[in-house]
Design an enzyme around this catalytic site. Structure first.
Site, PDB file in Angstrom:
ATOM      1  N   PRO A 244      -1.073  28.657  13.238  1.00 43.72           N
ATOM      2  CG  PRO A 244      -2.248  27.847  11.418  1.00 43.72           C
ATOM      3  CD  PRO A 244      -1.499  29.044  11.908  1.00 43.72           C
ATOM      4  CE1 TYR A 245       5.220  23.653  17.130  1.00 42.04           C
ATOM      5  CE2 TYR A 245       3.570  22.818  18.641  1.00 42.04           C
ATOM      6  CZ  TYR A 245       4.858  22.827  18.170  1.00 42.04           C
ATOM      7  OH  TYR A 245       5.789  21.995  18.741  1.00 42.04           O
TER       8      TYR A 245
END
Length: 66
Positions: free
Chosen positions: A3-4
């Site tokens: 995740p970013y």
């Protein structure tokens, strides 16, 4: 999948507030998606008020009205 999160806010948040954002966003991804905290990346971009607009006006102009 790593995740970013790219969070953009107007300037003014304290370091402690940013720390809390990172902690809580990470916890949400762990709790909701089962992601590992060490794989979660969060970037906080602070934007000058004169570079942010909404409702047809710049944020710095809006704040002057208060």
């Amino acid at each position: 999948m790593m995740p970013y999160i790219n969070l953009q806010i107007t300037k003014g948040a304290t370091r402690e507030q940013k720390k809390q954002i990172v902690e809580q966003f990470t916890a949400t991804l762990v709790n909701v998606l089962g992601k590992k905290p060490e794989h979660t990346h969060i970037v906080i971009l602070e934007i000058e008020d004169e570079n942010w607009g909404f409702a047809g006006i710049l944020t710095d102009d809006f704040r002057k009205q208060k």
